[in-house]
Enzyme design. Structure first.
Site, PDB file in Angstrom:
ATOM      1  N   CYS A 178       0.801  -1.228   0.000  1.00  0.00           N
ATOM      2  CA  CYS A 178       0.000   0.000   0.000  1.00  0.00           C
ATOM      3  C   CYS A 178       0.834   1.279   0.000  1.00  0.00           C
ATOM      4  O   CYS A 178       0.504   2.242  -0.698  1.00  0.00           O
ATOM      5  CB  CYS A 178      -0.987  -0.007   1.165  1.00  0.00           C
ATOM      6  SG  CYS A 178      -0.260   0.252   2.796  1.00  0.00           S
TER       7      CYS A 178
ATOM      8  N   ASP B 251      -7.061   6.139  -3.891  1.00  0.00           N
ATOM      9  CA  ASP B 251      -6.324   4.984  -3.387  1.00  0.00           C
ATOM     10  C   ASP B 251      -6.063   4.028  -4.542  1.00  0.00           C
ATOM     11  O   ASP B 251      -6.995   3.547  -5.188  1.00  0.00           O
ATOM     12  CB  ASP B 251      -7.139   4.288  -2.288  1.00  0.00           C
ATOM     13  CG  ASP B 251      -6.332   3.228  -1.542  1.00  0.00           C
ATOM     14  OD1 ASP B 251      -5.209   2.905  -1.984  1.00  0.00           O
ATOM     15  OD2 ASP B 251      -6.839   2.723  -0.519  1.00  0.00           O
TER      16      ASP B 251
ATOM     17  N   ASN C 261     -14.390   3.900  10.247  1.00  0.00           N
ATOM     18  CA  ASN C 261     -15.507   3.978  11.193  1.00  0.00           C
ATOM     19  C   ASN C 261     -16.100   2.632  11.585  1.00  0.00           C
ATOM     20  O   ASN C 261     -17.106   2.593  12.290  1.00  0.00           O
ATOM     21  CB  ASN C 261     -16.624   4.851  10.612  1.00  0.00           C
ATOM     22  CG  ASN C 261     -16.292   6.327  10.648  1.00  0.00           C
ATOM     23  OD1 ASN C 261     -16.221   6.931  11.706  1.00  0.00           O
ATOM     24  ND2 ASN C 261     -16.058   6.906   9.477  1.00  0.00           N
TER      25      ASN C 261
ATOM     26  N   ASP D 174     -17.027  -0.803  13.416  1.00  0.00           N
ATOM     27  CA  ASP D 174     -17.009  -1.324  14.783  1.00  0.00           C
ATOM     28  C   ASP D 174     -16.430  -2.735  14.750  1.00  0.00           C
ATOM     29  O   ASP D 174     -16.659  -3.495  13.802  1.00  0.00           O
ATOM     30  CB  ASP D 174     -18.422  -1.392  15.354  1.00  0.00           C
ATOM     31  CG  ASP D 174     -19.066  -0.028  15.479  1.00  0.00           C
ATOM     32  OD1 ASP D 174     -18.323   0.963  15.630  1.00  0.00           O
ATOM     33  OD2 ASP D 174     -20.306   0.045  15.409  1.00  0.00           O
TER      34      ASP D 174
ATOM     35  N   GLU E  34     -14.878  10.585  19.203  1.00  0.00           N
ATOM     36  CA  GLU E  34     -15.584   9.361  19.564  1.00  0.00           C
ATOM     37  C   GLU E  34     -16.590   9.632  20.682  1.00  0.00           C
ATOM     38  O   GLU E  34     -16.280  10.272  21.689  1.00  0.00           O
ATOM     39  CB  GLU E  34     -14.590   8.293  20.031  1.00  0.00           C
ATOM     40  CG  GLU E  34     -13.589   7.864  18.972  1.00  0.00           C
ATOM     41  CD  GLU E  34     -14.187   6.920  17.954  1.00  0.00           C
ATOM     42  OE1 GLU E  34     -15.366   6.545  18.124  1.00  0.00           O
ATOM     43  OE2 GLU E  34     -13.488   6.560  16.983  1.00  0.00           O
TER      44      GLU E  34
ATOM     45  N   GLU F 137     -20.754  12.671  16.144  1.00  0.00           N
ATOM     46  CA  GLU F 137     -20.429  11.343  15.621  1.00  0.00           C
ATOM     47  C   GLU F 137     -21.684  10.488  15.485  1.00  0.00           C
ATOM     48  O   GLU F 137     -21.873   9.794  14.475  1.00  0.00           O
ATOM     49  CB  GLU F 137     -19.420  10.637  16.534  1.00  0.00           C
ATOM     50  CG  GLU F 137     -18.970   9.299  15.971  1.00  0.00           C
ATOM     51  CD  GLU F 137     -18.433   8.367  17.038  1.00  0.00           C
ATOM     52  OE1 GLU F 137     -17.549   7.555  16.712  1.00  0.00           O
ATOM     53  OE2 GLU F 137     -18.917   8.417  18.176  1.00  0.00           O
TER      54      GLU F 137
ATOM     55  N   TYR G 227       1.173  -6.918   7.864  1.00  0.00           N
ATOM     56  CA  TYR G 227       0.624  -5.633   8.321  1.00  0.00           C
ATOM     57  C   TYR G 227      -0.840  -5.477   7.934  1.00  0.00           C
ATOM     58  O   TYR G 227      -1.541  -4.605   8.448  1.00  0.00           O
ATOM     59  CB  TYR G 227       1.458  -4.470   7.784  1.00  0.00           C
ATOM     60  CG  TYR G 227       1.121  -4.023   6.381  1.00  0.00           C
ATOM     61  CD1 TYR G 227       0.242  -2.973   6.146  1.00  0.00           C
ATOM     62  CD2 TYR G 227       1.692  -4.647   5.272  1.00  0.00           C
ATOM     63  CE1 TYR G 227      -0.061  -2.554   4.861  1.00  0.00           C
ATOM     64  CE2 TYR G 227       1.398  -4.245   3.986  1.00  0.00           C
ATOM     65  CZ  TYR G 227       0.527  -3.196   3.789  1.00  0.00           C
ATOM     66  OH  TYR G 227       0.227  -2.789   2.505  1.00  0.00           O
TER      67      TYR G 227
END
Length: 741
Positions: free
Chosen positions: A332, A414, A454, A456, A503, A508, A574
């Protein structure tokens, strides 16, 4: 000569294809367009040197001689300074759009503005067309102007200095320049001369350009700076990697234009930074279009260069342009670094950004799922989602006229091939403002980037009958920190607040609700706060060291707690993908009321050293179940082992064009030999990339490699070096110094 006149080039009749070639020939535009669609900046049409106004008489055309002919055309010496292009290592004129540049034209007799009429013509591509902006005549008088403004700024005898201002949205690329002189019978035009070709780039200094950036410090950093720092490692142990972007090096600009040619991007689209960056995000990887770089996360780099070995972008881009083949290999940060060179070289402000704990889930939602067995241990066979320790992408600066007001500015692009977008491996441009405010419906790929920062982390307990029950949600692990290089110095800049609100804040919650409206599902499970916590400490461990892993268990209740614990230590890439497990312990921990207990486990170097993969990351996961309450506890920690360093020293005169010396020194600190070792070094304005091979560096042995160089320009600069071999990756060193006039 009308400003609507354009040279016409008849297309030759195509030969009938053979039956075998019908299926293998590339798709063309025959039947859809009367002329070929120009997709190559290296192709030019030779326009006629003479164009007569009338049909020939009985004796043919009269000669177009005796009129004011052009002897020489040359650029003004100050163009490159005024257009911030003086650092490009090129003999050609390089200017930026939306800003006047000057050329000097020598005629064969004194110029008379009242009688002499001429135009400077610019052509790009193989199908010049005035209406498409690929043929632009520029006139010197105010009474007669075209899309590009022209004026005579100075005149002395036979020499005329003309100022030319390209449109701020004109096509970016390489143009041919002609001077056309009007005579009584027709137009006489200069021959095509490669020395008169010029490059026109995006202009972040021009307010009318879509990439205008109204901050001189940002422009200096994100357009002009050649050496950067790319951040990697882990959130609580950030490491740095120096990189020579080399956007001004010889041949790099042509290589960047070749990338667009190779993509068959229409010339007419190359003035739009949105289209250019989206096309380039696909072309920088070779996954589906024979682009620049081949990705490889396997650890086997036998047939190419290990990603950790590269020191800069120049070698990669020049190799691709000369070989016409993808370059091996990249991960990357290499994709992001080479993309950064491409963007800065063309004049688009850009920077490399690192997101720590970057989610890459396989379900397209805002959940990274970790499956646990009923006893609290991780079910590795069913846990498919991964969290990258870090992930690098680019931001580029531009307006977004295709989006509502307020979503211009920094955009995420990207080139790392993760998922397809519109059928190709690419990502962006996605507005950072849209990502921060949950407006993930806007193009391009904002939802994917939103999930990367973002998501969870949801822990599911899998019962014996196969059902999954959520038992814990960590809403703070992913997208922990977003870093880029600071302006004007070699320190880091935390830009997390540009991507997300604090957070737990009300903002948020509003953003996440907005994202859900556009289809991003979240786990809304609300679990009671447990009374047992587990903490893994931060560790700084050098490669080859043995160490103690101390796990702390905290009981906040007034009752005794018993925890069945599972401690796993794995060597990971990684990207979060596990290579092999080297530690697995299952202690039972008893904690008194309102007490803290530490569990210490010894990790020996021989347990992990023989299993290490790229970047030497160890991942520790502690999970368990409290017997009295059924509470699930968990903690995760990535430890990036510290590698030995290269010692880079510079000596000699520190002035332009004076010879200097650089030495790279390394001592093998391990109890084993290093084989097939490559050392690379380079420096902007100092030396092109150099490589040296060592077949063997025995245990405890030292080496010194010395090279000479002569600095080509003044200012603060540095030499960057890397050492790489199958047993030891990511060894770096650098020397920073100032070159005086």
């Amino acid at each position: 000569m009308s400003d609507q006149d354009a040279p016409t080039t008849p297309s030759p009749a195509p030969a009938a294809p053979s039956p075998a070639s019908v299926t293998s020939s590339p798709v063309t535009n025959h039947g859809r367009s009367s002329v070929p669609i120009s997709t190559s900046n290296s192709d030019f049409t030779d326009i006629p040197e003479t164009e007569y106004f009338d049909a020939p008489g009985p004796r043919g055309y009269p000669p177009l001689t005796g009129e004011g002919g052009v002897v020489c055309v040359r650029p003004n010496e100050r163009n490159k300074i005024e257009h911030h292009t003086e650092q490009y290592n090129s003999d050609q004129l390089i200017v930026r759009r939306g800003q006047e540049f000057k050329i000097k034209i020598d005629f064969n007799r004194p110029f008379n503005p009242a009688e002499d009429k001429f135009a400077v013509e610019f052509i790009i591509g193989s199908s010049p067309d005035y209406n498409k902006g690929t043929y632009i005549p520029v006139f010197p008088t105010a009474e007669r102007q075209s899309a590009w403004k022209g004026r005579i700024t100075d005149q002395m005898g036979t020499e005329v200095t003309m100022g030319i201002t390209p449109l701020a949205n004109c096509i970016v690329g390489k143009y041919s320049l002609y001077v056309a002189v009007s005579t009584p019978f027709g137009i006489r035009r200069t021959k095509r001369d490669r020395s008169r070709e010029l490059y026109i780039l995006f202009n972040p200094w021009a307010s009318g350009d879509a990439v205008f950036l109204n901050d001189e410090r940002e422009r200096e950093e994100c357009v002009m700076t050649e050496v950067g720092i790319i951040y990697h490692g882990s959130f609580d142990d950030v490491a740095e990697r120096d990189w020579n972007y080399g956007q001004f090096n010889y041949g790099v600009l042509d290589a960047c234009l070749y990338i667009m040619d190779r993509s068959e991007m229409p010339i007419t689209n190359r003035g739009d930074p949105v289209k250019v960056t989206r096309k380039a995000s696909a072309m920088l990887n070779a996954r589906d279009d024979d682009g620049v770089l081949v990705g490889n996360w396997s650890g086997d780099y036998t047939y190419g260069v290990a990603p950790t070995s590269w020191t800069g972008s120049t070698e990669i881009l020049l190799t691709y342009a000369s070989s016409k083949m993808p370059v091996c290999f990249a991960q990357c940060w290499v994709y992001a670094a080479v993309f950064n060179t491409f963007l800065r070289c063309l004049g688009i402000p850009s920077r490399v950004v690192t997101n720590f704990y970057s989610a890459h889930d396989n379900d397209g939602n805002l959940k990274t799922d970790i499956i646990l067995h009923d006893n609290g241990s991780i079910d590795r066979n069913r846990t498919k989602d991964s969290i990258w320790n870090y992930h690098c992408w680019n931001e580029c600066y531009m307006t977004r006229p295709d989006l509502p007001a307020g979503f211009g500015g920094w955009q995420v692009v990207d080139a790392t091939p993760q998922e397809t977008s519109d059928g190709m491996y690419r990502c962006g441009p996605a507005s950072v403002q849209a990502i921060k405010h949950g407006q993930i419906c806007y193009p391009f790929d904002a939802a994917f980037v939103f999930a990367e920062i973002n998501s969870d982390v949801v822990f599911y307990s899998r019962s014996k009958d196969g059902t999954l029950q959520p038992v814990k949600v960590n809403r703070r692990h992913v997208g922990r920190m977003v870093l880029t290089k600071a302006l004007g110095n070699m320190t880091r800049r935390d830009i997390t607040d540009q991507y997300k609100f604090s957070e737990g804040s009300a903002e948020e919650r509003t953003v996440l609700e907005k994202a859900e409206e556009y289809g991003c599902s979240r786990d809304k499970s609300d679990f009671p706060v447990g009374d047992v916590d587990v903490i893994l400490p931060s560790l700084e461990i050098s490669m080859g060291e043995s160490f103690n892993l101390t796990t702390e268990f905290i009981n906040r209740s007034d009752k005794k707690r018993t925890v069945n614990v599972y401690v796993s230590g794995s060597v990971v890439y990684y990207t979060g993908v596990i290579s092999s497990e080297f530690l697995f312990e299952t202690p039972t921990v008893k904690i008194g009321p309102n007490k803290t207990v530490q569990e210490v486990m010894e990790v020996k170097s021989e347990d992990y050293m023989r299993k290490l993969v790229d970047q030497a990351n160890l991942n520790f996961i502690v999970s368990g179940k409290v017997l009295e309450t059924g509470q699930i506890i968990s903690a995760m920690k990535v430890v990036a082992l510290r590698n030995p360093k290269l010692l880079v020293e510079v000596s000699g005169g520190d002035r332009v064009s004076e010879e200097m010396m650089v030495s790279v020194q390394f001592t093998n600190p391990f109890t084993f030999s290093l084989e097939n070792v490559y050392i690379r070094m380079e420096g902007p304005g100092l030396m092109s990339p150099k490589v040296k091979y060592y077949s063997l560096i025995p245990e405890g042995a030292s080496l010194t490699w010395t090279e000479s160089f002569s600095p080509q320009r003044t200012g603060l600069t540095r030499v960057i070096a890397t050492l790489d071999c199958p047993a030891l990756r990511q060894v770096q060193g650098q020397a920073t110094f100032t070159v005086n006039p």
